[in-house]
Design an enzyme around this catalytic site. Structure first.
Site, PDB file in Angstrom:
ATOM      1  N   ASN A 131      38.217  37.196  44.746  1.00 61.61           N
ATOM      2  CA  ASN A 131      38.981  37.246  45.998  1.00 61.61           C
ATOM      3  C   ASN A 131      38.404  38.618  46.938  1.00 61.61           C
ATOM      4  O   ASN A 131      38.681  39.589  46.242  1.00 61.61           O
ATOM      5  CB  ASN A 131      40.122  37.768  45.746  1.00 61.61           C
ATOM      6  CG  ASN A 131      41.408  38.381  46.889  1.00 61.61           C
ATOM      7  OD1 ASN A 131      40.836  38.150  48.047  1.00 61.61           O
ATOM      8  ND2 ASN A 131      42.676  39.061  46.643  1.00 61.61           N
ATOM      9  N   TRP A 132      37.535  37.518  48.373  1.00 63.17           N
ATOM     10  CA  TRP A 132      37.058  38.607  48.157  1.00 63.17           C
ATOM     11  C   TRP A 132      37.399  39.632  49.785  1.00 63.17           C
ATOM     12  O   TRP A 132      36.851  40.196  50.434  1.00 63.17           O
ATOM     13  CB  TRP A 132      35.435  38.018  49.369  1.00 63.17           C
ATOM     14  CG  TRP A 132      34.200  37.711  48.573  1.00 63.17           C
ATOM     15  CD1 TRP A 132      34.916  37.868  47.688  1.00 63.17           C
ATOM     16  CD2 TRP A 132      33.358  37.076  49.065  1.00 63.17           C
ATOM     17  NE1 TRP A 132      32.711  37.737  46.822  1.00 63.17           N
ATOM     18  CE2 TRP A 132      32.607  36.747  47.656  1.00 63.17           C
ATOM     19  CE3 TRP A 132      32.910  36.489  50.546  1.00 63.17           C
ATOM     20  CZ2 TRP A 132      31.541  36.094  48.301  1.00 63.17           C
ATOM     21  CZ3 TRP A 132      31.932  35.794  50.262  1.00 63.17           C
ATOM     22  CH2 TRP A 132      30.983  35.214  49.314  1.00 63.17           C
ATOM     23  N   LYS A 133      38.692  39.068  50.687  1.00 64.84           N
ATOM     24  CA  LYS A 133      39.938  39.970  50.484  1.00 64.84           C
ATOM     25  C   LYS A 133      38.757  39.806  52.448  1.00 64.84           C
ATOM     26  O   LYS A 133      38.619  39.334  53.194  1.00 64.84           O
ATOM     27  CB  LYS A 133      39.895  41.299  50.589  1.00 64.84           C
ATOM     28  CG  LYS A 133      40.849  41.528  49.011  1.00 64.84           C
ATOM     29  CD  LYS A 133      41.225  42.471  48.728  1.00 64.84           C
ATOM     30  CE  LYS A 133      42.046  42.491  47.037  1.00 64.84           C
ATOM     31  NZ  LYS A 133      42.723  43.518  46.464  1.00 64.84           N
ATOM     32  N   HIS A 176      50.191  36.786  47.833  1.00 62.10           N
ATOM     33  CA  HIS A 176      49.362  38.100  47.448  1.00 62.10           C
ATOM     34  C   HIS A 176      49.767  39.364  48.055  1.00 62.10           C
ATOM     35  O   HIS A 176      50.777  38.957  48.665  1.00 62.10           O
ATOM     36  CB  HIS A 176      47.826  38.354  48.006  1.00 62.10           C
ATOM     37  CG  HIS A 176      46.590  38.873  47.642  1.00 62.10           C
ATOM     38  ND1 HIS A 176      47.182  40.277  47.406  1.00 62.10           N
ATOM     39  CD2 HIS A 176      46.071  39.189  46.432  1.00 62.10           C
ATOM     40  CE1 HIS A 176      46.221  41.123  46.559  1.00 62.10           C
ATOM     41  NE2 HIS A 176      45.867  40.849  45.785  1.00 62.10           N
ATOM     42  N   GLU A 180      49.078  41.870  49.371  1.00 63.22           N
ATOM     43  CA  GLU A 180      49.044  42.596  49.781  1.00 63.22           C
ATOM     44  C   GLU A 180      49.520  41.181  51.757  1.00 63.22           C
ATOM     45  O   GLU A 180      49.994  41.865  52.548  1.00 63.22           O
ATOM     46  CB  GLU A 180      47.523  42.571  50.020  1.00 63.22           C
ATOM     47  CG  GLU A 180      46.322  43.979  49.437  1.00 63.22           C
ATOM     48  CD  GLU A 180      44.950  43.432  49.048  1.00 63.22           C
ATOM     49  OE1 GLU A 180      44.656  42.585  49.391  1.00 63.22           O
ATOM     50  OE2 GLU A 180      45.082  43.828  48.409  1.00 63.22           O
ATOM     51  N   GLU A 216      49.464  40.100  38.683  1.00 62.74           N
ATOM     52  CA  GLU A 216      48.427  40.991  39.592  1.00 62.74           C
ATOM     53  C   GLU A 216      49.786  42.896  39.757  1.00 62.74           C
ATOM     54  O   GLU A 216      50.153  42.601  40.970  1.00 62.74           O
ATOM     55  CB  GLU A 216      47.795  40.739  40.548  1.00 62.74           C
ATOM     56  CG  GLU A 216      46.794  40.413  40.530  1.00 62.74           C
ATOM     57  CD  GLU A 216      46.058  39.836  42.136  1.00 62.74           C
ATOM     58  OE1 GLU A 216      44.559  39.882  42.104  1.00 62.74           O
ATOM     59  OE2 GLU A 216      46.069  40.225  42.905  1.00 62.74           O
ATOM     60  N   GLY A 233      43.239  47.542  43.430  1.00 64.15           N
ATOM     61  CA  GLY A 233      41.698  48.092  43.846  1.00 64.15           C
ATOM     62  C   GLY A 233      42.614  49.767  43.905  1.00 64.15           C
ATOM     63  O   GLY A 233      41.493  51.048  45.401  1.00 64.15           O
ATOM     64  N   SER A 249      41.902  45.450  39.185  1.00 62.60           N
ATOM     65  CA  SER A 249      41.147  46.917  38.707  1.00 62.60           C
ATOM     66  C   SER A 249      39.960  46.041  37.221  1.00 62.60           C
ATOM     67  O   SER A 249      39.906  46.580  36.777  1.00 62.60           O
ATOM     68  CB  SER A 249      41.520  48.015  39.023  1.00 62.60           C
ATOM     69  OG  SER A 249      41.692  48.642  39.749  1.00 62.60           O
ATOM     70  N   GLY A 283      38.890  41.510  43.071  1.00 66.96           N
ATOM     71  CA  GLY A 283      38.733  41.600  44.300  1.00 66.96           C
ATOM     72  C   GLY A 283      37.003  42.264  44.555  1.00 66.96           C
ATOM     73  O   GLY A 283      36.483  41.927  44.195  1.00 66.96           O
TER      74      GLY A 283
HETATM   75  P1  PGA Z   1      40.769  44.838  43.080  1.00 67.54           P
HETATM   76  O1  PGA Z   1      42.107  43.096  43.691  1.00 67.54           O
HETATM   77  O2  PGA Z   1      40.418  43.829  41.611  1.00 67.54           O
HETATM   78  O3  PGA Z   1      40.542  45.217  43.666  1.00 67.54           O
HETATM   79  O4  PGA Z   1      42.007  45.209  42.102  1.00 67.54           O
HETATM   80  C1  PGA Z   1      42.057  42.308  42.982  1.00 67.54           C
HETATM   81  C2  PGA Z   1      43.180  41.496  44.097  1.00 67.54           C
HETATM   82  O5  PGA Z   1      43.806  41.956  44.616  1.00 67.54           O
HETATM   83  O6  PGA Z   1      43.617  40.131  43.622  1.00 67.54           O
END
Ligand code: PGA
Length: 255
Positions: free
Chosen positions: A9-11, A96, A98, A168, A174, A213, A234
């Site tokens: 997931n490159w966001k 997600h 976010e 998640e 993150g 993470s 991510g």
């Molecule tokens: P992260 O994000 O690996 O940077 O913690 C995972 C995600 O939000 O899908």
């Protein structure tokens, strides 16, 4: 046999050139290796066709990070599941944390998006997870149950195999602090049991990914857990070498 899906997931990261350079490096590695794990890359919308063009002759699949639930119309700035399918997407991340936090998506909106994606034969990667506050108040299972019951409301059990769930925990995303293997094991077992309660045998076919993470140091231990079928990654997915190392851990589990 255990199935594994390793999803990037490159966001909101990577320009066109950066996306293409990642895809080219991944292409040369994938061509040299006969992989059992499925690989999925979810770039920002605008870079999907560039990444697709490079990887479309391989088993690597492309997905999006969001979609709207309507097919078409006056929805400025939105993208429909049909549009995603038309540029080669096979998956879409939905719900997600976010999106829930910054864009006000609630369980009902997420349910509409999941149904709309499925109707277009796009596989949803449906994200669930508790906040730190909810965990501290011992509400983790209640939150997961509410998100899953509403998110998957009115979805037929015979299409469950097209749904992927990503657990998640919001506090692990993150932050560099992954959930412990015990916490992940507990949450994934709970989700599996709930899916079987709700959808019978079809609930057993749903892949459950862990996200938060995840990196090449903790991947092996996490992927070894019975009800973990891969990861939604991510930050560690932005570096192609690190991402490949994570795929290698999954391959070790499957070998
Ligand atoms: P992260 O994000 O690996 O940077 O913690 C995972 C995600 O939000 O899908």
């Amino acid at each position: 046999m255990k199935q594994m899906l390793i999803a990037a997931n490159w966001k909101m990261n990577k320009t066109r050139v950066e996306s293409e350079s990642f895809a080219n490096e991944l292409l040369s590695w994938v061509e040299k290796n006969n992989l059992r794990s499925k690989i999925l890359i979810c770039p920002p919308f605008i870079n999907i066709p560039f990444v697709y063009n490079i990887l479309c002759k391989t088993a690597v699949q492309i997905g999006a990070q969001n979609c709207f639930f309507e097919k078409e119309g006056a929805y400025t700035g939105e993208i429909s599941p049909q549009m995603l399918v038309s540029v080669g997407c096979k998956y879409v991340i939905i719900g997600h944390s976010e999106r829930r936090t910054h864009f006000g998506e609630n369980d009902e909106v997420i349910n509409r998006k999941i149904k709309s994606a499925l109707a277009s034969e796009l596989k949803p990667i449906f994200c669930v997870g508790e906040t730190l506050n909810e965990r501290e108040m011992q509400l983790t299972n209640n939150v997961l149950e509410r998100q899953i019951r509403i998110g998957l409301c009115a979805i037929d059990s015979n299409i469950m195999e097209n749904i992927v769930i990503a657990y998640e925990p919001v506090w692990a995303i993150g932050t560099g602090i992954s959930a412990t293997t015990e916490q992940i094991d507990e949450a994934h077992n709970f989700i599996r049991k709930l899916l079987v309660d709700l959808f019978g045998n079809s609930g057993k076919a749903v892949l459950i990914l862990y996200g938060g993470s995840l990196n090449s140091n903790n991947a092996y231990e996490i992927f070894s857990l019975e009800n973990v079928n891969g990861g939604l990654i991510g930050k560690a997915s932005l570096d192609v070498k690190e991402f490949i190392q994570i795929v290698e851990k999954s391959e070790q589990i499957l070998s």
